[in-house]
Write a protein that holds these residues in place. Structure first.
Motif, mmCIF file in Angstrom:
data_model
loop_
_atom_site.group_PDB
_atom_site.id
_atom_site.type_symbol
_atom_site.label_atom_id
_atom_site.label_comp_id
_atom_site.label_asym_id
_atom_site.label_seq_id
_atom_site.Cartn_x
_atom_site.Cartn_y
_atom_site.Cartn_z
ATOM 1 N N ARG A 122 49.630 34.958 66.021
ATOM 2 C CA ARG A 122 48.610 35.306 67.020
ATOM 3 C C ARG A 122 48.177 34.079 67.815
ATOM 4 N NH1 ARG A 122 48.887 40.912 67.087
ATOM 5 N NH2 ARG A 122 49.214 41.567 64.956
ATOM 6 N N ASP A 123 49.136 33.198 68.070
ATOM 7 C CA ASP A 123 48.863 31.993 68.852
ATOM 8 C C ASP A 123 48.968 32.364 70.331
ATOM 9 O OD1 ASP A 123 48.687 29.512 70.066
ATOM 10 O OD2 ASP A 123 49.958 28.507 68.592
ATOM 11 N N TYR A 124 47.884 32.937 70.834
ATOM 12 C CA TYR A 124 47.873 33.422 72.212
ATOM 13 C C TYR A 124 47.967 32.285 73.223
ATOM 14 C CZ TYR A 124 46.271 37.638 69.832
ATOM 15 O OH TYR A 124 46.167 38.715 68.992
ATOM 16 N N PHE A 125 47.460 31.129 72.841
ATOM 17 C CA PHE A 125 47.581 29.976 73.736
ATOM 18 C C PHE A 125 49.057 29.622 73.912
ATOM 19 C CE2 PHE A 125 47.543 25.661 75.182
ATOM 20 C CZ PHE A 125 46.475 25.618 76.061
ATOM 21 N N GLU A 126 49.798 29.630 72.818
ATOM 22 C CA GLU A 126 51.234 29.346 72.884
ATOM 23 C C GLU A 126 51.960 30.446 73.665
ATOM 24 O OE1 GLU A 126 54.512 26.938 72.420
ATOM 25 O OE2 GLU A 126 52.415 26.507 72.041
ATOM 26 N N CYS A 127 51.541 31.688 73.491
ATOM 27 C CA CYS A 127 52.120 32.794 74.271
ATOM 28 C C CYS A 127 51.983 32.499 75.757
ATOM 29 C CB CYS A 127 51.398 34.101 73.948
ATOM 30 S SG CYS A 127 51.741 34.791 72.325
ATOM 31 N N HIS A 128 50.804 32.074 76.149
ATOM 32 C CA HIS A 128 50.529 31.729 77.549
ATOM 33 C C HIS A 128 51.439 30.597 78.004
ATOM 34 C CE1 HIS A 128 48.481 28.848 80.231
ATOM 35 N NE2 HIS A 128 48.186 29.920 80.931
ATOM 36 N N LEU B 215 51.602 39.837 80.999
ATOM 37 C CA LEU B 215 51.678 39.450 79.586
ATOM 38 C C LEU B 215 50.887 38.178 79.312
ATOM 39 C CD1 LEU B 215 55.417 40.331 79.007
ATOM 40 C CD2 LEU B 215 53.422 41.612 78.220
ATOM 41 N N ILE B 216 50.908 37.249 80.247
ATOM 42 C CA ILE B 216 50.107 36.026 80.115
ATOM 43 C C ILE B 216 48.628 36.390 80.080
ATOM 44 C CG2 ILE B 216 49.383 33.917 81.326
ATOM 45 C CD1 ILE B 216 52.340 33.752 82.385
ATOM 46 N N GLN B 217 48.202 37.261 80.983
ATOM 47 C CA GLN B 217 46.793 37.640 81.058
ATOM 48 C C GLN B 217 46.331 38.373 79.799
ATOM 49 O OE1 GLN B 217 46.916 39.727 84.827
ATOM 50 N NE2 GLN B 217 46.136 37.932 85.920
ATOM 51 N N ILE B 218 47.188 39.174 79.220
ATOM 52 C CA ILE B 218 46.834 39.861 77.973
ATOM 53 C C ILE B 218 46.575 38.819 76.883
ATOM 54 C CG2 ILE B 218 47.676 41.361 76.118
ATOM 55 C CD1 ILE B 218 49.274 42.874 78.355
ATOM 56 N N ALA B 219 47.479 37.855 76.762
ATOM 57 C CA ALA B 219 47.311 36.809 75.740
ATOM 58 C C ALA B 219 46.043 36.003 75.988
ATOM 59 C CB ALA B 219 48.539 35.899 75.718
ATOM 60 N N VAL B 220 45.777 35.654 77.236
ATOM 61 C CA VAL B 220 44.583 34.870 77.559
ATOM 62 C C VAL B 220 43.315 35.682 77.265
ATOM 63 C CG1 VAL B 220 43.301 33.760 79.441
ATOM 64 C CG2 VAL B 220 45.764 33.394 79.221
ATOM 65 N N ALA B 221 43.329 36.964 77.607
ATOM 66 C CA ALA B 221 42.168 37.823 77.327
ATOM 67 C C ALA B 221 41.873 37.860 75.826
ATOM 68 C CB ALA B 221 42.410 39.233 77.855
ATOM 69 N N LEU B 222 42.919 38.013 75.022
ATOM 70 C CA LEU B 222 42.723 38.055 73.567
ATOM 71 C C LEU B 222 42.270 36.702 73.027
ATOM 72 C CD1 LEU B 222 45.757 40.314 72.632
ATOM 73 C CD2 LEU B 222 43.330 40.938 72.609
ATOM 74 N N TYR B 223 42.783 35.625 73.591
ATOM 75 C CA TYR B 223 42.355 34.277 73.193
ATOM 76 C C TYR B 223 40.854 34.121 73.451
ATOM 77 C CZ TYR B 223 42.231 29.162 72.930
ATOM 78 O OH TYR B 223 41.929 27.862 72.595
ATOM 79 N N HIS B 224 40.420 34.510 74.643
ATOM 80 C CA HIS B 224 38.992 34.423 74.975
ATOM 81 C C HIS B 224 38.152 35.309 74.064
ATOM 82 C CE1 HIS B 224 39.144 31.827 78.422
ATOM 83 N NE2 HIS B 224 39.907 32.635 79.133
ATOM 84 N N HIS B 225 38.598 36.538 73.854
ATOM 85 C CA HIS B 225 37.812 37.463 73.034
ATOM 86 C C HIS B 225 37.678 36.954 71.601
ATOM 87 C CE1 HIS B 225 37.058 41.616 71.207
ATOM 88 N NE2 HIS B 225 35.943 41.192 71.764
ATOM 89 N N ARG B 226 38.757 36.452 71.060
ATOM 90 C CA ARG B 226 38.727 35.935 69.692
ATOM 91 C C ARG B 226 37.727 34.784 69.572
ATOM 92 N NH1 ARG B 226 44.432 34.382 67.641
ATOM 93 N NH2 ARG B 226 44.126 32.712 69.133
ATOM 94 N N GLY C 136 34.874 36.106 79.898
ATOM 95 C CA GLY C 136 36.214 35.666 80.280
ATOM 96 C C GLY C 136 37.278 36.658 79.843
ATOM 97 N N ALA C 137 37.108 37.201 78.641
ATOM 98 C CA ALA C 137 38.063 38.179 78.114
ATOM 99 C C ALA C 137 38.065 39.442 78.962
ATOM 100 C CB ALA C 137 37.718 38.515 76.665
ATOM 101 N N LEU C 138 36.898 39.916 79.315
ATOM 102 C CA LEU C 138 36.786 41.136 80.112
ATOM 103 C C LEU C 138 37.407 40.929 81.494
ATOM 104 C CD1 LEU C 138 35.695 44.017 80.067
ATOM 105 C CD2 LEU C 138 33.526 43.117 80.928
ATOM 106 N N ARG C 139 37.102 39.813 82.112
ATOM 107 C CA ARG C 139 37.650 39.520 83.441
ATOM 108 C C ARG C 139 39.183 39.448 83.392
ATOM 109 N NH1 ARG C 139 34.370 35.679 84.530
ATOM 110 N NH2 ARG C 139 35.603 34.023 83.622
ATOM 111 N N MET C 140 39.720 38.790 82.380
ATOM 112 C CA MET C 140 41.171 38.649 82.279
ATOM 113 C C MET C 140 41.841 39.978 81.947
ATOM 114 S SD MET C 140 43.506 36.442 82.866
ATOM 115 C CE MET C 140 42.357 35.139 83.180
ATOM 116 N N MET C 141 41.224 40.779 81.103
ATOM 117 C CA MET C 141 41.797 42.079 80.751
ATOM 118 C C MET C 141 41.783 43.008 81.962
ATOM 119 S SD MET C 141 43.373 43.495 78.230
ATOM 120 C CE MET C 141 42.891 42.776 76.662
#
Length: 171
Positions: A17-23, A42-53, A59-64
């Motif tokens: 679940r390394d969303y930063f690495e996914c990005h 796909l990048i935005q999904i990973a970034v949204a989850l990174y922010h939410h976590r 930030g998560a809501l905006r990216m999602m």
């Protein structure tokens, strides 16, 4: 059949679940692949989850929201990546509601429709000793705050080289 970067993205997304690495993985590939917008989804999904976590609900809501908006236009391209685009869209809508309601982060799985792709990813996971579908380790500070804790030496050096190359030579 699928780009190596995409397979690596999926493995990180569904194991550590390394969303930063996914990005990072997909951003690099996106630039090489002609800036196709499906990679941005796909990048935005990973970034949204990174922010939410990390508890950054705004930030998560905006990216999602951005990911959903772009996915609406890129459903066919997402389907060509072996994903069930309609299911993904509904899943992201539900997750966006979760964020808006300020509910806690929860690991999700992308709806992979292509069983051959899933098998490729899962076989690699087995060889690497990774567990497909495991929940995010919320006690892993490096994973949670990677953007602050990673080694940025090379990034800073590259920026400095670029800056110097733009400077005008002395006369």
């Amino acid at each position: 059949m699928y780009p190596e970067a995409y397979i690596r993205y999926l493995i990180h997304f569904h194991t550590d679940r390394d969303y930063f690495e996914c990005h990072e993985i997909l951003e690099e590939y996106w630039k090489k692949d002609g800036y196709k917008k499906v990679w941005v989804v796909l990048i935005q999904i990973a970034v949204a989850l990174y922010h939410h976590r990390r508890g950054n609900n705004q930030g998560a809501l905006r990216m999602m929201q951005k990911a959903l908006s772009l996915l609406q236009k890129e459903k066919e391209a997402a389907g060509k990546l072996g994903l069930d685009a309609e299911q993904l869209f509904r899943q992201l809508e539900r997750y966006m509601e979760r964020i808006a309601q300020k509910k806690a982060y929860e690991s999700i799985e992308l709806p992979i429709r292509d069983e051959a792709l899933r098998k490729i990813c899962q076989t690699r996971c087995e060889k690497q000793g990774l567990t497909w579908g495991q929940a995010s380790d919320l006690n892993n500070a490096y994973l949670m705050h990677k953007h602050k804790l990673r080694d940025r030496t090379e990034v800073i050096a590259a920026r400095e080289r670029k800056r110097k190359s733009k400077e005008l030579p002395d006369r």
